[in-house]
Design an enzyme around this catalytic site. Structure first.
Site, PDB file in Angstrom:
ATOM      1  CB  VAL A   1       1.611  -4.644   7.105  1.00 41.62           C
ATOM      2  CG1 VAL A   1       1.764  -6.092   6.676  1.00 41.62           C
ATOM      3  CG2 VAL A   1       0.592  -4.514   8.221  1.00 41.62           C
ATOM      4  CB  CYS A   2       4.273  -1.609   3.538  1.00 45.25           C
ATOM      5  SG  CYS A   2       2.523  -1.415   3.245  1.00 45.25           S
ATOM      6  CB  SER A   3       7.921  -0.919   7.220  1.00 47.67           C
ATOM      7  OG  SER A   3       7.440   0.309   6.714  1.00 47.67           O
ATOM      8  CG  ASP A   4       6.914  -6.301   8.938  1.00 45.53           C
ATOM      9  OD1 ASP A   4       6.079  -6.408   8.030  1.00 45.53           O
ATOM     10  OD2 ASP A   4       6.637  -6.413  10.146  1.00 45.53           O
TER      11      ASP A   4
ATOM     12  N   PRO B   1       0.777  -1.246   0.000  1.00 45.11           N
ATOM     13  CG  PRO B   1      -0.937  -1.578   1.526  1.00 45.11           C
ATOM     14  CD  PRO B   1       0.363  -2.162   1.069  1.00 45.11           C
TER      15      PRO B   1
END
Lengths: 197, 197
Positions: free
Chosen positions: B88-91, B82
């Site tokens: 969430v995206c960062s991991d 997103p």
């Protein structure tokens, strides 16, 4: 009746907002987690016979930290998806090796990794990628992570196991440690473990 | 009473879902939490069995990457996330960063795509370490590729979606995950293992 419902909803929303901003449930805490919670958490049974043997557990049984055959258990909360945990993995492996090679401490200090939000498959990927020699336990639904206090990863706990004094968290640290040796020294010092003269 | 239960459920979800990801200490202080979002907010325009829409996008590493350049050579996995600097995206991509061997074993390349611009993606992916896969910007025309695949949300961000495309350019797997959660790695790996190498 409608008024009652509206008031009920407002009350629940207020309770929700209180919990949200009080930080009690949400904060990525760096503080010492409750010793009661940590010692009471049921951990899933390791499947690898080498891990079962290392921890001194019965095969196939869930366990608590105080059932590990050791005086001190170092728990690393990590995630396969966490860049800091990935970078720290070789140094944590070195910590394991230093302990293993010390005839006095090798049976007294054990390591466990808990993969927060990681499935068994994902924990296995991390174990294989970094050749992690100690048991890694999946915490797929963040059950353990939430009970510990939603800490940042990596996060290290030093837990002492004493049949008389009980299980105690004597150390906690957020983020990577500065070298395996000073970290182990700190664990030994704070836990009260001493080599016999 | 139904209203009360619904209200409580919404509050509970908000409390327990918003902070369960992005806990790496490497990201401390840099992650913006958008709260719990609508799990999906778009309608897929493609499905397994159809030809994947072609595209060409600028890469963070420079130049442009097109889907067509892999035709007949490699299987392709598109990972839409997103937005940069969100939990969430960062991991998710740091996790993919340690499984290059799995992609290689299945003759596959991973293309990470967001609707962020290049400078933002540059700063964001830099703190993940050296990513082995190209990261592409679908910033302008805003979200055009995400829209072609039917994963552009109404707020202009992309869904958390995975598309597995075989060497003939046919979509073999199309999956839109709950935006608030990380897709299980084993789902992707199983799909990769079924592809012609």
């Amino acid at each position: 009746m409608n008024t009652f419902r509206k008031k009920g909803c407002l009350l629940l929303i207020a309770i929700g907002i209180y919990f949200l901003f009080s930080g009690s449930l949400l904060s990525a805490s760096d503080s010492l987690p409750s010793k009661v919670l940590v010692s009471e958490i049921q951990l899933p049974a390791p499947k690898n016979p080498a891990d079962i043997n290392y921890l001194g557990l019965k095969e196939g049984a869930n366990f608590k930290v105080n059932q590990v055959s050791a005086n001190v258990v170092i728990v690393e909360i990590f995630s396969m998806y966490c860049p800091a945990c990935q970078r720290e993995a070789p140094e944590v492996n070195r910590l394991y090796s230093i302990i293993k090679e010390d005839p006095f401490f090798k049976d007294k200090i054990k390591l466990i990794g808990i993969g927060t939000g990681n499935s068994e498959f994902e924990v296995g990927v991390f174990k294989k990628k970094y050749n992690v020699p100690f048991p890694l336990i999946p915490d797929e639904n963040f059950y353990i992570h939430k009970r510990i206090g939603e800490v940042r990863t990596p996060y290290f706990l030093g837990i002492s196991i004493d049949k008389q004094a009980g299980t105690q968290v004597f150390y906690s640290k957020a983020g990577k440690f500065k070298g395996a040796e000073p970290f182990l020294e700190k664990i030994i010092q704070l836990s009260g473990l001493k080599k016999e003269e | 009473m139904t209203i009360l239960i619904k209200a409580f459920s919404v509050i509970s979800l908000f409390i327990w879902c918003t902070t369960a990801f992005g806990f790496s200490d490497a990201l401390k202080g840099n992650i913006y939490s958008p709260g719990n979002l609508k799990p999906t907010d778009s309608v897929l325009r493609v499905e397994a069995g159809v030809v994947a829409p072609v595209f060409s996008l600028p890469a963070v590493s420079g130049g442009r990457i097109s889907l067509a350049q892999y035709r007949g050579k490699k299987n392709v996995v598109l990972s839409f996330v997103p937005a940069a600097w969100t939990p969430v995206c960062s991991d998710q991509w740091p996790g993919y960063n340690i499984i290059k061997d799995i992609f290689s074993a299945n003759n596959a390349i991973l293309l990470g795509i967001t609707v962020d611009n290049i400078p933002t993606l540059f700063a964001w992916t830099n703190q993940m370490g050296n990513l082995w896969f190209p990261v592409l910007s679908d910033f302008w025309p805003h979200g055009a590729v995400a829209n072609k695949y039917g994963v552009l949300r109404t707020d202009g961000t992309a869904e958390r979606a995975i598309f597995v495309i075989d060497m003939e350019g046919i979509i073999q797997f199309a999956h839109v995950n709950d935006i608030n959660k990380r897709p299980r790695l084993e789902i992707l790996v199983k799909k990769l293992e079924r592809l012609k190498k």
